[in-house]
Design a protein around this motif. Structure first.
Motif, PDB file in Angstrom:
ATOM      1  N   GLU A  37     -20.376  14.869   3.862  1.00  0.00           N
ATOM      2  CA  GLU A  37     -19.667  15.722   2.902  1.00  0.00           C
ATOM      3  C   GLU A  37     -19.120  14.952   1.705  1.00  0.00           C
ATOM      4  OE1 GLU A  37     -15.311  15.624   5.187  1.00  0.00           O
ATOM      5  OE2 GLU A  37     -16.385  17.512   4.949  1.00  0.00           O
ATOM      6  N   ASN A  38     -18.866  13.650   1.878  1.00  0.00           N
ATOM      7  CA  ASN A  38     -18.337  12.854   0.769  1.00  0.00           C
ATOM      8  C   ASN A  38     -19.418  12.242  -0.104  1.00  0.00           C
ATOM      9  OD1 ASN A  38     -15.667  13.316   1.502  1.00  0.00           O
ATOM     10  ND2 ASN A  38     -15.666  11.624   2.964  1.00  0.00           N
ATOM     11  N   TYR A  39     -20.686  12.399   0.277  1.00  0.00           N
ATOM     12  CA  TYR A  39     -21.772  11.778  -0.482  1.00  0.00           C
ATOM     13  C   TYR A  39     -22.220  12.707  -1.600  1.00  0.00           C
ATOM     14  CZ  TYR A  39     -26.226   9.570  -1.589  1.00  0.00           C
ATOM     15  OH  TYR A  39     -27.270   8.967  -2.245  1.00  0.00           O
ATOM     16  N   LYS A  40     -22.084  12.244  -2.826  1.00  0.00           N
ATOM     17  CA  LYS A  40     -22.458  13.044  -3.983  1.00  0.00           C
ATOM     18  C   LYS A  40     -23.270  12.195  -4.965  1.00  0.00           C
ATOM     19  CE  LYS A  40     -19.673  16.377  -2.548  1.00  0.00           C
ATOM     20  NZ  LYS A  40     -20.195  17.615  -1.940  1.00  0.00           N
ATOM     21  N   VAL A  41     -24.335  12.744  -5.491  1.00  0.00           N
ATOM     22  CA  VAL A  41     -25.075  12.123  -6.588  1.00  0.00           C
ATOM     23  C   VAL A  41     -24.829  13.002  -7.805  1.00  0.00           C
ATOM     24  CG1 VAL A  41     -27.312  11.401  -7.466  1.00  0.00           C
ATOM     25  CG2 VAL A  41     -26.813  11.187  -5.025  1.00  0.00           C
ATOM     26  N   TRP A  78     -27.922   2.018  -9.111  1.00  0.00           N
ATOM     27  CA  TRP A  78     -28.438   0.820  -8.442  1.00  0.00           C
ATOM     28  C   TRP A  78     -27.206  -0.040  -8.157  1.00  0.00           C
ATOM     29  CZ3 TRP A  78     -32.397  -3.125 -10.883  1.00  0.00           C
ATOM     30  CH2 TRP A  78     -32.863  -3.981  -9.879  1.00  0.00           C
ATOM     31  N   GLN A  79     -26.424   0.415  -7.158  1.00  0.00           N
ATOM     32  CA  GLN A  79     -25.068  -0.113  -6.985  1.00  0.00           C
ATOM     33  C   GLN A  79     -25.021  -1.588  -6.629  1.00  0.00           C
ATOM     34  OE1 GLN A  79     -26.243   2.724  -5.497  1.00  0.00           O
ATOM     35  NE2 GLN A  79     -24.686   4.327  -5.450  1.00  0.00           N
ATOM     36  N   SER A  80     -25.901  -2.032  -5.740  1.00  0.00           N
ATOM     37  CA  SER A  80     -25.852  -3.442  -5.321  1.00  0.00           C
ATOM     38  C   SER A  80     -26.114  -4.363  -6.504  1.00  0.00           C
ATOM     39  CB  SER A  80     -26.870  -3.708  -4.209  1.00  0.00           C
ATOM     40  OG  SER A  80     -28.189  -3.399  -4.636  1.00  0.00           O
ATOM     41  N   ASN A  81     -27.090  -4.002  -7.336  1.00  0.00           N
ATOM     42  CA  ASN A  81     -27.398  -4.813  -8.505  1.00  0.00           C
ATOM     43  C   ASN A  81     -26.242  -4.786  -9.498  1.00  0.00           C
ATOM     44  OD1 ASN A  81     -29.493  -6.349 -10.122  1.00  0.00           O
ATOM     45  ND2 ASN A  81     -29.094  -4.675 -11.527  1.00  0.00           N
TER      46      ASN A  81
END
Length: 303
Positions: A37-41, A78-81
Motif C-alpha cells: 500500500e505504501n509503494y507508489k510510482v 534509478w534510485q541506487s544510481n
C-alpha cells in the motif's frame, strides 16, 4: 523433551511464524495491483525554471517537455544510481567547482562530468573515452589541452588537469556557438558535427535541432541530474552527511626523475602501491619513465 520432540516443536513454531508474517504482509497488499500500500510510482511535475547555465529549457514545447520528463523520471527512479551519485558528488564537486570558476565556466558544468562518467574514474565509454570527463585519446592529445597520454602516464585520469582541459574545450565551444547549452552538446557530439547539423537545418538552438539520439538526450540528462542532485529530498533520497563519500587528506611530492618502482617509492612515504595509485590514477604502470625529466606532482596519502 527429547530431540525429535524438540525439532518438531521448533518446526511448528517456525511454520506458524511464517503464516503470521504472510498474513500481515497480505493485509498491506492491494489485491488489484499486487503491491504494498505504501509503494507508489508517481508522475513528476516538471519545475518551471529548469535551465542549464541560466539558459532556460523550453518545456512549454510538447516535444521538449516529453524529452525532459523522460530524463527526470529515469534519473529519479534509478534510485541506487542516484544515491551513489550523491555520495560521489560530495567527494568530487569540491575539487571541480573552483576549477570551473577559475576558467569562467558556469557551475552547472560539474553535472556534465556526472553525465559523462558517473564520477567514476575507471569507467571508460565504448569509444575508449576515459577519466571523469571522458576525453577521447586523440582529443586529449591535442596541444591546446596539454594532456600526456601513453602506456605509462594518462592524464585523462588526473582530476585537476583533465578538468582544466575540459574547461578549455567548453570555453572554445561557447565562443563558437554563443550558447552554453550548445557547448555542452558539442562536448558530446563534437564541434564539427554540431556545426554541420545546425547549418544544414538552418537553426541556432540546441532545442530546435534534430541531433543524434545520444546528443538529443545529453543536455536533458545533465539538467535532470542537476535537478535531482540539487534537490535530493524532493525526489525521495534520504541520507545523513556521514553517508557521503569524502576525499582523504594528501600532501604533494614533486618529482622530476625516473621512478623505477612505484611500490617501493610509496613505501618510502609510509604508504603502499594501492593507496598511492588511488590518489594518482594517471600513473598507469608500476614505474614512471620520465625520459624528458618533466616535473610531476604526486599526491601522497596522509594518515
Amino acid at each position: 523433551m527429547n530431540n525429535p520432540q524438540r525439532i518438531l516443536s521448533l518446526l511448528s513454531i517456525t511454520f506458524l511464524t511464517i503464516l503470521f508474517i504472510n498474513a500481515i504482509n497480505k493485509s498491506d497488499v492491494d489485491p488489484e495491483s499486487n503491491t504494498h500500500e505504501n509503494y507508489k510510482v508517481k508522475a513528476l511535475k516538471l519545475p518551471a525554471n529548469l535551465n542549464f547555465s541560466g539558459e532556460i529549457v523550453p518545456v512549454h514545447k510538447p516535444n521538449i517537455r516529453e524529452r525532459m520528463d523522460r530524463e527526470l523520471l529515469v534519473n529519479t527512479y534509478w534510485q541506487s544510481n542516484g544515491l551513489l551519485l550523491l555520495k560521489r558528488a560530495n567527494k568530487y564537486f569540491p575539487i571541480l567547482e573552483p576549477l570551473l570558476e577559475e576558467y569562467g565556466l558556469p557551475d552547472d558544468f560539474k553535472y556534465l562530468a556526472v553525465a559523462e562518467s558517473g564520477l567514476l574514474m575507471d569507467n571508460p565509454s565504448s569509444a575508449s573515452a576515459s577519466g571523469l570527463w571522458h576525453f577521447l585519446p586523440n582529443t586529449a592529445k591535442e596541444k591546446k589541452f596539454g594532456l600526456e597520454i601513453n602506456d605509462n602516464v594518462d592524464e585523462r585520469f588526473h582530476i585537476e588537469k583533465s578538468t582544466r582541459a575540459a574547461a578549455i574545450y567548453l570555453k572554445y565551444a561557447k565562443e563558437k556557438f554563443g550558447s552554453w547549452t550548445l557547448a555542452a552538446a558539442a562536448y558530446n557530439a563534437g564541434n564539427r558535427r554540431i556545426f554541420e547539423r545546425l547549418s544544414a537545418q538552418q537553426v541556432t538552438s540546441y532545442y530546435d535541432a534534430l541531433l543524434p539520439d545520444e546528443t538529443e538526450r545529453y543536455v536533458f540528462r545533465i539538467v535532470a541530474l542537476k535537478e535531482v542532485l540539487s534537490n535530493p529530498e524532493k525526489y525521495g533520497f534520504v541520507f545523513e552527511k556521514e553517508d557521503l563519500y569524502t576525499s582523504i587528506k594528501t600532501r604533494t611530492v614533486k618529482v622530476d626523475t625516473v621512478i623505477s618502482n612505484i611500490a617501493s617509492f610509496a613505501k618510502k612515504f609510509g604508504t603502499n602501491y594501492k593507496q598511492l595509485k588511488l590518489q594518482n590514477p594517471w600513473l598507469r604502470e608500476n614505474k614512471l619513465n620520465n625520459k624528458s625529466r618533466r616535473l610531476y606532482e604526486i599526491k601522497i596519502p596522509v594518515e
